[in-house]
Design an enzyme around this catalytic site. Sequence first.
Site, PDB file in Angstrom:
ATOM      1  N   CYS A   1       0.814  -1.223   0.000  1.00  0.00           N
ATOM      2  CA  CYS A   1       0.000   0.000   0.000  1.00  0.00           C
ATOM      3  C   CYS A   1       0.846   1.270   0.000  1.00  0.00           C
ATOM      4  O   CYS A   1       0.369   2.343  -0.347  1.00  0.00           O
ATOM      5  CB  CYS A   1      -0.937   0.012   1.207  1.00  0.00           C
ATOM      6  SG  CYS A   1      -2.021  -1.406   1.222  1.00  0.00           S
TER       7      CYS A   1
ATOM      8  N   HIS B   1      -3.637   7.049   3.289  1.00  0.00           N
ATOM      9  CA  HIS B   1      -3.974   5.774   2.651  1.00  0.00           C
ATOM     10  C   HIS B   1      -5.408   5.403   3.033  1.00  0.00           C
ATOM     11  O   HIS B   1      -5.810   5.512   4.190  1.00  0.00           O
ATOM     12  CB  HIS B   1      -2.989   4.713   3.132  1.00  0.00           C
ATOM     13  CG  HIS B   1      -3.331   3.333   2.688  1.00  0.00           C
ATOM     14  ND1 HIS B   1      -3.668   3.034   1.387  1.00  0.00           N
ATOM     15  CD2 HIS B   1      -3.401   2.166   3.380  1.00  0.00           C
ATOM     16  CE1 HIS B   1      -3.919   1.754   1.294  1.00  0.00           C
ATOM     17  NE2 HIS B   1      -3.774   1.192   2.487  1.00  0.00           N
TER      18      HIS B   1
ATOM     19  N   ASN C   1     -10.219  -0.368  -0.285  1.00  0.00           N
ATOM     20  CA  ASN C   1      -8.763  -0.222  -0.249  1.00  0.00           C
ATOM     21  C   ASN C   1      -8.183  -0.710  -1.581  1.00  0.00           C
ATOM     22  O   ASN C   1      -8.206  -1.903  -1.868  1.00  0.00           O
ATOM     23  CB  ASN C   1      -8.222  -1.052   0.927  1.00  0.00           C
ATOM     24  CG  ASN C   1      -6.716  -0.966   1.087  1.00  0.00           C
ATOM     25  OD1 ASN C   1      -6.018  -0.437   0.229  1.00  0.00           O
ATOM     26  ND2 ASN C   1      -6.219  -1.504   2.190  1.00  0.00           N
TER      27      ASN C   1
HETATM   28  O1  UT7 Z   1      -3.742  -1.389   3.624  1.00  0.00           O
HETATM   29  C1  UT7 Z   1      -3.507  -2.053   4.807  1.00  0.00           C
HETATM   30  C2  UT7 Z   1      -4.350  -3.286   4.767  1.00  0.00           C
HETATM   31  N1  UT7 Z   1      -5.277  -3.545   5.739  1.00  0.00           N
HETATM   32  C3  UT7 Z   1      -5.859  -2.751   6.664  1.00  0.00           C
HETATM   33  O2  UT7 Z   1      -5.575  -1.603   6.820  1.00  0.00           O
HETATM   34  C4  UT7 Z   1      -6.889  -3.387   7.534  1.00  0.00           C
HETATM   35  C5  UT7 Z   1      -6.748  -2.950   8.971  1.00  0.00           C
HETATM   36  N2  UT7 Z   1      -7.754  -3.585   9.807  1.00  0.00           N
HETATM   37  C6  UT7 Z   1      -9.067  -3.284   9.744  1.00  0.00           C
HETATM   38  O3  UT7 Z   1      -9.476  -2.452   8.959  1.00  0.00           O
HETATM   39  C7  UT7 Z   1      -9.981  -3.929  10.735  1.00  0.00           C
HETATM   40  O4  UT7 Z   1      -9.227  -4.648  11.683  1.00  0.00           O
HETATM   41  C8  UT7 Z   1     -11.027  -4.875  10.080  1.00  0.00           C
HETATM   42  C9  UT7 Z   1     -12.043  -4.056   9.325  1.00  0.00           C
HETATM   43  C10 UT7 Z   1     -10.320  -5.841   9.148  1.00  0.00           C
HETATM   44  C11 UT7 Z   1     -11.757  -5.674  11.152  1.00  0.00           C
HETATM   45  O5  UT7 Z   1     -12.355  -4.806  12.076  1.00  0.00           O
HETATM   46  P1  UT7 Z   1     -12.199  -5.076  13.641  1.00  0.00           P
HETATM   47  O6  UT7 Z   1     -13.012  -4.073  14.326  1.00  0.00           O
HETATM   48  O7  UT7 Z   1     -10.724  -5.129  13.939  1.00  0.00           O
HETATM   49  O8  UT7 Z   1     -12.879  -6.484  13.793  1.00  0.00           O
HETATM   50  P2  UT7 Z   1     -12.248  -7.863  14.301  1.00  0.00           P
HETATM   51  O9  UT7 Z   1     -11.263  -8.396  13.316  1.00  0.00           O
HETATM   52  O10 UT7 Z   1     -11.804  -7.669  15.711  1.00  0.00           O
HETATM   53  O11 UT7 Z   1     -13.534  -8.786  14.276  1.00  0.00           O
HETATM   54  C12 UT7 Z   1     -14.650  -8.528  15.108  1.00  0.00           C
HETATM   55  C13 UT7 Z   1     -15.712  -9.563  14.797  1.00  0.00           C
HETATM   56  C14 UT7 Z   1     -15.178 -10.992  14.767  1.00  0.00           C
HETATM   57  O12 UT7 Z   1     -16.161 -11.827  15.360  1.00  0.00           O
HETATM   58  P3  UT7 Z   1     -16.033 -12.299  16.899  1.00  0.00           P
HETATM   59  O13 UT7 Z   1     -14.730 -13.065  16.970  1.00  0.00           O
HETATM   60  O14 UT7 Z   1     -16.010 -11.038  17.711  1.00  0.00           O
HETATM   61  O15 UT7 Z   1     -17.251 -13.151  17.076  1.00  0.00           O
HETATM   62  C15 UT7 Z   1     -15.065 -11.317  13.318  1.00  0.00           C
HETATM   63  O16 UT7 Z   1     -15.206 -12.709  13.044  1.00  0.00           O
HETATM   64  O17 UT7 Z   1     -16.256  -9.327  13.485  1.00  0.00           O
HETATM   65  C16 UT7 Z   1     -16.235 -10.564  12.743  1.00  0.00           C
HETATM   66  N3  UT7 Z   1     -16.086 -10.227  11.332  1.00  0.00           N
HETATM   67  C17 UT7 Z   1     -17.135  -9.953  10.539  1.00  0.00           C
HETATM   68  N4  UT7 Z   1     -18.458  -9.931  10.787  1.00  0.00           N
HETATM   69  C18 UT7 Z   1     -19.265  -9.575   9.761  1.00  0.00           C
HETATM   70  C19 UT7 Z   1     -14.944 -10.098  10.596  1.00  0.00           C
HETATM   71  N5  UT7 Z   1     -15.247  -9.755   9.345  1.00  0.00           N
HETATM   72  C20 UT7 Z   1     -16.596  -9.637   9.276  1.00  0.00           C
HETATM   73  C21 UT7 Z   1     -17.499  -9.314   8.255  1.00  0.00           C
HETATM   74  N6  UT7 Z   1     -18.815  -9.286   8.531  1.00  0.00           N
HETATM   75  N7  UT7 Z   1     -17.089  -8.991   7.023  1.00  0.00           N
END
Ligand code: UT7
Length: 331
Positions: free
Chosen positions: A116, A258, A288
């Site tokens: 990125c 970004h 992204n």
């Molecule tokens: O360019 C650089 C590349 N990447 C990034 O910048 C990504 C950086 N990270 C993020 O943007 C965030 O961490 C995410 C958007 C990927 C995830 O958000 P989060 O608030 O950190 O959520 P999490 O990973 O802690 O997940 C929370 C819950 C989980 O369920 P449990 O374990 O709490 O029951 C996940 O399984 O949300 C669940 N989950 C979803 N639920 C519905 C993960 N993806 C999804 C989804 N829809 N698409």
Amino acid sequence: MTQLRHATITGTGSYLPEQVVTNSDLENMVDTTDEWIRQRTGITERRIAADDVATSDLCVHAARWAIKNANIDPLDIEMILVATVTPDTFFPSTACYVQKGIGAKNAAAMDLSAACAGFLYGLDLADGMIKSGRYNTILVIGGEVFNKIIDWNDRSTCVLFGDGAGAAIVQATDEPKGILASYIGSDGDYADIDLLGIPAGGSRMPVTSEVIAEKRDKLQMNGREVFKLGVRLMPEAAQRVLREANVSIDEIDLLIPHQANLRIIEAVGDRLGMPREKVYVNVDRYGNTSAATIIIALDEAIREGHAKPGDLLLFVTFGAGLTWGSTLLRL
Ligand code: UT7
């Protein structure tokens, strides 16, 4: 004493594929909801390239606009740098396909891999190459077709990314404008595939039927860790160019971070003390697009009048590697 010449952006262009995939489309594909995606990421839709479209195809469209807007001839271009982690092929480089596509017969061409952070890496290189006096006109592109490296059954990643390309013509100028400060950095201690990357397809793990079955040829990410790193590293990188140029955040007309997640963008803006209305956001519409986010956003901001000649712009990014960078630019 010879006055160092500056490198400035004289034209930008961008290209997004036509096909829009909305959050409700994704609701039909994986166990997710429009509400979850909007609340956690700020994304409402993204663009997806057709099956027969490769990264260089998007880059060529974006480059043609940049060439037109800079009012130059493709033959004036001496170097093409394409930042991408979704090249058409490992080799030849995507930049060589672009060179052919735009008829830039006088240009050297190469790809650069900084995930990125790729576009700001490209700008930094172009800045140095122009300041050295050896080059006058460089085409820097960020372009990605992420949809082909995503596991469309993995809800934790497939909702985040999109396809697109942006291009900038970077040229020498004697005027006191253009790139005022530029910084790029990396930390290979974080070169952990499970943090962010694709395990297979390179010399470490060639693609086999087992690899495909285990989806090790698709993007892996620990979103929560990447989130924390982004929120810490981007403000630090931005502060670095501000300090170097002795510029305070109040003097910045527009911050283009970004575009990975609206919550990251807002946290970075807040930590820098930047009012929200001066932080450019388009992650809601494109998701992204990795190396392409900042240059697509800059091109849009210029076309919409949010970035005008004379404005002081701050770009900041981070990505897999880890890599990061920041640029201070007087448009
Ligand atoms: O360019 C650089 C590349 N990447 C990034 O910048 C990504 C950086 N990270 C993020 O943007 C965030 O961490 C995410 C958007 C990927 C995830 O958000 P989060 O608030 O950190 O959520 P999490 O990973 O802690 O997940 C929370 C819950 C989980 O369920 P449990 O374990 O709490 O029951 C996940 O399984 O949300 C669940 N989950 C979803 N639920 C519905 C993960 N993806 C999804 C989804 N829809 N698409």
